[in-house]
Design an enzyme around this catalytic site. Structure first.
Site, mmCIF file in Angstrom:
data_model
loop_
_atom_site.group_PDB
_atom_site.id
_atom_site.type_symbol
_atom_site.label_atom_id
_atom_site.label_comp_id
_atom_site.label_asym_id
_atom_site.label_seq_id
_atom_site.Cartn_x
_atom_site.Cartn_y
_atom_site.Cartn_z
ATOM 1 N N LYS A 130 42.864 16.222 94.119
ATOM 2 C CA LYS A 130 43.784 16.972 93.255
ATOM 3 C C LYS A 130 43.411 16.859 91.869
ATOM 4 O O LYS A 130 43.470 18.155 91.355
ATOM 5 C CB LYS A 130 45.412 16.155 93.393
ATOM 6 N N ASN A 131 43.020 15.823 91.068
ATOM 7 C CA ASN A 131 42.858 15.842 89.806
ATOM 8 C C ASN A 131 41.272 16.463 89.409
ATOM 9 O O ASN A 131 41.334 16.785 88.243
ATOM 10 C CB ASN A 131 42.853 14.349 89.176
ATOM 11 N N CYS A 167 57.629 12.617 80.430
ATOM 12 C CA CYS A 167 57.637 12.570 81.898
ATOM 13 C C CYS A 167 57.956 11.172 82.492
ATOM 14 O O CYS A 167 58.064 10.425 81.999
ATOM 15 C CB CYS A 167 56.326 13.103 82.368
ATOM 16 N N ARG A 216 53.270 10.503 77.323
ATOM 17 C CA ARG A 216 52.026 11.127 77.499
ATOM 18 C C ARG A 216 51.921 12.329 76.540
ATOM 19 O O ARG A 216 52.175 13.369 76.786
ATOM 20 C CB ARG A 216 52.134 11.802 78.917
ATOM 21 N N ASP A 262 46.148 4.912 88.653
ATOM 22 C CA ASP A 262 46.743 5.824 89.808
ATOM 23 C C ASP A 262 46.553 4.923 91.426
ATOM 24 O O ASP A 262 47.286 5.533 92.301
ATOM 25 C CB ASP A 262 45.977 7.096 90.137
ATOM 26 N N ARG A 270 52.986 16.055 96.112
ATOM 27 C CA ARG A 270 52.229 16.582 94.860
ATOM 28 C C ARG A 270 51.012 16.150 94.972
ATOM 29 O O ARG A 270 49.938 16.833 94.523
ATOM 30 C CB ARG A 270 52.919 15.912 93.614
HETATM 31 N N1 EPU Z 1 47.363 10.165 75.684
HETATM 32 C C1 EPU Z 1 47.684 10.400 74.302
HETATM 33 N N2 EPU Z 1 47.453 11.485 73.606
HETATM 34 C C2 EPU Z 1 46.796 12.537 74.186
HETATM 35 C C3 EPU Z 1 46.417 12.458 75.839
HETATM 36 C C4 EPU Z 1 46.893 11.327 76.503
HETATM 37 O O1 EPU Z 1 48.124 9.611 73.880
HETATM 38 O O2 EPU Z 1 46.679 13.510 73.648
HETATM 39 C C5 EPU Z 1 47.634 8.855 76.308
HETATM 40 C C6 EPU Z 1 48.471 9.236 77.262
HETATM 41 O O3 EPU Z 1 49.864 9.020 76.864
HETATM 42 C C7 EPU Z 1 48.313 8.002 78.442
HETATM 43 C C8 EPU Z 1 46.912 7.808 78.186
HETATM 44 O O4 EPU Z 1 46.265 8.581 77.038
HETATM 45 O O5 EPU Z 1 49.029 6.880 77.959
HETATM 46 C C9 EPU Z 1 46.088 8.582 79.348
HETATM 47 O O6 EPU Z 1 46.392 9.852 79.522
HETATM 48 P P1 EPU Z 1 45.158 10.757 80.034
HETATM 49 O O7 EPU Z 1 45.086 11.989 79.114
HETATM 50 O O8 EPU Z 1 43.908 10.259 80.263
HETATM 51 O O9 EPU Z 1 45.832 11.050 81.464
HETATM 52 P P2 EPU Z 1 46.073 12.863 81.772
HETATM 53 O O10 EPU Z 1 44.901 13.524 81.588
HETATM 54 O O11 EPU Z 1 47.692 13.233 81.512
HETATM 55 C C10 EPU Z 1 45.239 12.411 84.082
HETATM 56 C C11 EPU Z 1 45.435 12.329 85.682
HETATM 57 C C12 EPU Z 1 46.459 11.441 86.007
HETATM 58 C C13 EPU Z 1 45.979 10.025 85.666
HETATM 59 C C14 EPU Z 1 45.407 9.839 84.283
HETATM 60 C C15 EPU Z 1 44.736 8.705 84.035
HETATM 61 C C16 EPU Z 1 45.146 14.869 86.183
HETATM 62 C C17 EPU Z 1 45.902 15.846 86.372
HETATM 63 N N3 EPU Z 1 46.184 13.645 85.868
HETATM 64 O O12 EPU Z 1 46.123 12.525 83.456
HETATM 65 O O13 EPU Z 1 46.868 11.529 87.447
HETATM 66 O O14 EPU Z 1 46.809 8.937 85.831
HETATM 67 O O15 EPU Z 1 44.634 11.009 84.074
HETATM 68 O O16 EPU Z 1 43.552 8.493 84.770
HETATM 69 O O17 EPU Z 1 44.191 14.736 86.299
HETATM 70 C C18 EPU Z 1 48.350 11.263 89.183
HETATM 71 O O18 EPU Z 1 47.293 11.912 89.724
HETATM 72 O O19 EPU Z 1 49.360 10.657 89.618
HETATM 73 C C19 EPU Z 1 48.223 11.198 87.778
HETATM 74 C C20 EPU Z 1 49.267 10.939 86.758
#
Ligand code: EPU
Length: 430
Positions: free
Chosen positions: A22-23, A118, A123, A307, A399
């Site tokens: 998915k990711n 969320c 996030r 995850d 999802r």
């Molecule tokens: N963060 C910030 N600022 C930003 C972006 C992120 O503070 O601009 C913080 C977030 O609040 C969080 C941390 O950094 O505390 C990690 O966020 P990240 O941006 O790495 O995660 P994401 O890109 O929103 C993806 C996956 C998530 C997975 C995380 C961490 C996708 C679509 N989603 O999310 O997957 O948990 O990386 O590995 O790739 C899931 O599949 O259930 C899921 C939530």
């Protein structure tokens, strides 16, 4: 909303195939906005989130043909008529924010609702915006929307305060069409980033170093179409391996890349489970007596994945001794604990720490899935528990997992999906 009825206590045995990731799939779908040519994506999992991302692209004017039975997605973003998205799509799925980088690069203007809060934490998207601003985009935020504009993106040297997966992906995608060189430091190193870079490079982008903390992107004037197969879903694979052990069964999980699961396999072995690579793309996991308590801390890749934390906590809830789980990535990823405790687990939360006192068994109960990975944790608990569990809000599970209840049934699970009765049929009174 549908629910699942699960009669627990049956050891899962046999072989099961993992779907495409998915990711990895979501950013790769967004990346097709960077080219006017047709892109074909293989191994696309049939998931709610994938359908949402397809709706996002269609909303922007892309032509999409999705053959879900074959896992085949054909996208042509030659005519992008819109650069703005309605709030409900972004609200439904934070990953729709991944169109930000591609739209800025291709159309130079974009308007997206902020993903906002969320279920698993606040996030924010500050790192996405800071990175793209360093490349010459200007952002303003008003009425819950972010508007971005640029006279043309320029390569830049960007250091991420935290290795955010989404920010790394948005910046890489934007940089492929920027003028000059972008160097991204403290980048996320997840396998999904590598898959995105491989897909972009097959579209004639020049991305070097994906999978390390330093990624270098040489901008090019245009990208072409491609055909790309998505990597296997390491989180689904891990969830299934844990299901084998938690139910006292013996499962071989196929279409998996063991390298992507090192931290999980190490922790499973440390807890005393039997885990074995049985070929380049298959892993066998089996119960080996009762597992023992282990401590766990979630970290960006290659650390233990956030995850898989909820699902692993279910294993710990059934292991002998006391374990400590520390969640460092998301501030609110313990929402499955209340329901696990309702099923007889003994878990206490102190901020980002959870102290898990292992119990010999769990008992079935009505529980509500809080989010995708929490839903998976409760499903695993239900499969192991004595008696019947009713799992509500099961849409969270769809999802990330396609037809999971059918696939688990083939391994012996007693699991039934119950569609919600139409409103008129709901009985009132006592
Ligand atoms: N963060 C910030 N600022 C930003 C972006 C992120 O503070 O601009 C913080 C977030 O609040 C969080 C941390 O950094 O505390 C990690 O966020 P990240 O941006 O790495 O995660 P994401 O890109 O929103 C993806 C996956 C998530 C997975 C995380 C961490 C996708 C679509 N989603 O999310 O997957 O948990 O990386 O590995 O790739 C899931 O599949 O259930 C899921 C939530």
């Amino acid at each position: 909303m549908d629910r699942l009825l699960i009669r627990g206590g049956v050891p899962l045995r046999g072989k099961i195939q993992v779907n495409g990731s998915k990711n990895a799939c979501l950013p790769i779908i967004a990346s097709t906005l960077l080219t006017r040519d047709t892109t074909i994506i293989e191994e696309v999992p049939d998931l709610l989130d994938v359908r949402t991302m397809i709706a996002v692209l269609e909303g922007l004017g892309a032509a999409v043909d999705y053959r879900q039975e074959q896992g085949l997605l054909r996208i042509n973003s030659g005519d992008l008529s819109k650069t703005a998205l309605p709030a409900d799509l972004v609200g439904r799925m934070r990953a729709s924010f991944l169109v930000l980088g591609p739209l800025l690069a291709r159309k130079k203007v974009v308007r997206l609702p902020l993903p906002g809060g969320c279920a698993i934490g606040t996030r924010p998207v500050d790192l996405h915006l800071k990175g793209l601003a360093a490349m010459g985009a200007q952002f303003s935020i008003a009425n819950g929307c972010v508007e971005g504009i640029t006279g043309g993106l320029q390569g830049a040297r960007i250091y991420l305060d935290f290795p955010s997966v989404g920010a790394t992906e948005n910046i890489i995608m934007a940089a492929t069409l920027a003028r000059g060189t972008t160097i991204l430091e403290n980048a996320a190193t997840e396998p999904e980033i590598v898959d995105l870079a491989n897909c972009l490079n097959s579209m004639r982008a020049q991305v070097v170093g994906a999978g390390t903390a330093r990624i270098r992107i040489e901008g090019v004037s245009r990208l072409g179409g491609t055909r790309h197969a998505i990597i296997p879903d390491r989180i689904e694979a891990g969830t299934l391996l844990l299901a084998g052990v938690i139910t006292g069964g013996d499962l071989t999980v196929e279409h998996v890349l063991p390298d992507h699961l090192k931290s999980l396999l190490a922790k499973m072995t440390e807890a005393g489970a039997f885990v074995e690579e049985v070929g380049p793309t298959a892993i066998r996991a089996a119960a080996n007596g009762r597992t023992a308590a282990v401590d766990l801390k979630t970290m960006p890749y290659p650390g233990f994945s956030t995850d898989l934390q909820p699902q692993f906590m279910t294993l710990l809830a059934l292991s002998g001794g006391t374990s400590m789980v520390i969640e460092t990535v998301f501030e609110n990823r313990f929402r499955h604990i209340e329901s696990l405790n309702r099923m007889g687990a003994q878990i206490q939360v102190e901020g980002r720490h959870a102290i898990v006192q292992g119990r010999p068994y769990l008992t079935g109960a009505p529980v509500v899935a809080p989010d995708l990975r929490g839903a998976a944790a409760l499903l695993l608990a239900a499969l192991a528990a004595r008696g019947e569990t009713e799992l509500f809000a099961v849409h969270h599970l769809w999802r990330g997992h396609s037809r999971l209840e059918e696939r688990l049934s083939l391994l012996g699970a007693q699991i039934e999906r119950v569609a919600e009765e139409p409103e008129g049929a709901i009985k009132t009174g006592s």
